[in-house]
Motif scaffolding. Structure first.
Motif, short mmCIF file in Angstrom:
data_model
loop_
_atom_site.label_atom_id
_atom_site.label_comp_id
_atom_site.label_asym_id
_atom_site.label_seq_id
_atom_site.Cartn_x
_atom_site.Cartn_y
_atom_site.Cartn_z
N UNK A 33 0.83 -1.20 0.00
CA UNK A 33 0.00 0.00 0.00
C UNK A 33 0.86 1.25 0.00
N UNK A 34 0.35 2.28 -0.68
CA UNK A 34 0.96 3.60 -0.66
C UNK A 34 -0.09 4.55 -0.10
N UNK A 54 -6.55 15.77 2.79
CA UNK A 54 -7.02 14.54 2.14
C UNK A 54 -5.99 13.45 2.36
N UNK A 55 -6.46 12.25 2.58
CA UNK A 55 -5.58 11.08 2.68
C UNK A 55 -6.06 10.08 1.64
N UNK A 56 -5.13 9.63 0.79
CA UNK A 56 -5.47 8.68 -0.27
C UNK A 56 -4.57 7.46 -0.12
N UNK A 57 -5.18 6.30 0.04
CA UNK A 57 -4.45 5.03 0.07
C UNK A 57 -4.67 4.32 -1.25
N UNK A 58 -3.61 3.75 -1.80
CA UNK A 58 -3.72 3.09 -3.10
C UNK A 58 -2.71 1.95 -3.17
N UNK A 59 -2.90 1.12 -4.18
CA UNK A 59 -1.94 0.04 -4.41
C UNK A 59 -0.71 0.61 -5.11
N UNK A 60 0.45 -0.03 -4.94
CA UNK A 60 1.63 0.41 -5.69
C UNK A 60 1.39 0.37 -7.20
#
Length: 80
Positions: A33-34, A54-60
Protein backbone atom coordinates in the motif's frame (compact mmCIF):
# COMPACT_ATOMS: atom_id res chain seq x y z
CA UNK A 1 -15.21 -7.88 -22.36
CA UNK A 2 -17.21 -5.38 -24.39
CA UNK A 3 -16.54 -1.64 -24.51
CA UNK A 4 -19.71 -1.07 -22.49
CA UNK A 5 -18.27 -3.22 -19.70
CA UNK A 6 -15.26 -0.89 -19.54
CA UNK A 7 -17.38 2.22 -18.89
CA UNK A 8 -17.29 3.66 -15.42
CA UNK A 9 -19.58 6.40 -14.20
CA UNK A 10 -17.77 8.47 -11.59
CA UNK A 11 -19.91 10.53 -9.23
CA UNK A 12 -18.39 13.29 -7.10
CA UNK A 13 -20.55 13.88 -4.03
CA UNK A 14 -21.56 17.52 -3.49
CA UNK A 15 -19.44 17.75 -0.35
CA UNK A 16 -16.31 16.97 -2.42
CA UNK A 17 -17.02 18.99 -5.57
CA UNK A 18 -15.08 22.05 -4.42
CA UNK A 19 -11.98 19.94 -3.86
CA UNK A 20 -9.20 20.83 -1.43
CA UNK A 21 -5.99 22.87 -1.63
CA UNK A 22 -2.70 21.24 -0.70
CA UNK A 23 0.79 22.71 -0.89
CA UNK A 24 2.66 19.74 0.57
CA UNK A 25 2.39 15.98 0.74
CA UNK A 26 3.70 13.14 2.88
CA UNK A 27 4.02 9.65 1.41
CA UNK A 28 4.15 6.37 3.32
CA UNK A 29 5.04 3.24 1.34
CA UNK A 30 4.75 -0.42 2.28
CA UNK A 31 4.94 -3.57 0.17
CA UNK A 32 1.17 -3.59 -0.38
CA UNK A 33 0.00 0.00 0.00
CA UNK A 34 0.96 3.60 -0.66
CA UNK A 35 -0.64 6.31 1.48
CA UNK A 36 -0.42 9.95 0.45
CA UNK A 37 -1.39 12.66 2.93
CA UNK A 38 -2.09 15.93 1.14
CA UNK A 39 -1.30 18.79 3.51
CA UNK A 40 -2.15 22.49 3.54
CA UNK A 41 0.69 24.31 5.32
CA UNK A 42 -0.12 27.70 6.83
CA UNK A 43 3.09 29.74 6.66
CA UNK A 44 1.44 32.78 8.26
CA UNK A 45 1.76 31.38 11.78
CA UNK A 46 4.76 30.36 13.86
CA UNK A 47 5.44 27.52 14.02
CA UNK A 48 4.09 26.61 10.58
CA UNK A 49 0.92 24.56 10.89
CA UNK A 50 0.15 21.67 8.52
CA UNK A 51 -3.36 20.26 8.21
CA UNK A 52 -4.12 17.04 6.32
CA UNK A 53 -6.85 17.96 3.81
CA UNK A 54 -7.02 14.54 2.14
CA UNK A 55 -5.58 11.08 2.68
CA UNK A 56 -5.47 8.68 -0.27
CA UNK A 57 -4.45 5.03 0.07
CA UNK A 58 -3.72 3.09 -3.10
CA UNK A 59 -1.94 0.04 -4.41
CA UNK A 60 1.63 0.41 -5.69
CA UNK A 61 0.25 -0.64 -9.10
CA UNK A 62 -2.11 2.34 -9.22
CA UNK A 63 0.70 4.69 -8.19
CA UNK A 64 2.85 3.32 -11.03
CA UNK A 65 -0.01 3.88 -13.50
CA UNK A 66 -0.39 7.49 -12.31
CA UNK A 67 3.34 8.12 -12.65
CA UNK A 68 3.39 6.56 -16.12
CA UNK A 69 0.44 8.70 -17.20
CA UNK A 70 2.18 11.84 -15.90
CA UNK A 71 5.40 10.89 -17.70
CA UNK A 72 3.50 10.50 -20.97
CA UNK A 73 2.27 14.06 -20.54
CA UNK A 74 -1.35 13.00 -20.73
CA UNK A 75 -3.70 15.92 -20.16
CA UNK A 76 -7.42 15.96 -19.41
CA UNK A 77 -9.59 13.32 -17.82
CA UNK A 78 -8.39 9.75 -18.14
CA UNK A 79 -9.12 6.60 -16.23
CA UNK A 80 -6.21 4.47 -15.05
Amino acid sequence: MSEADDELMVVVPAAHQAGVWANSAAVDVSDHEVTVDFVRVDHSVEPNLGTVVARVAMSPKLLRQLIDQRDRGVMGEHRV
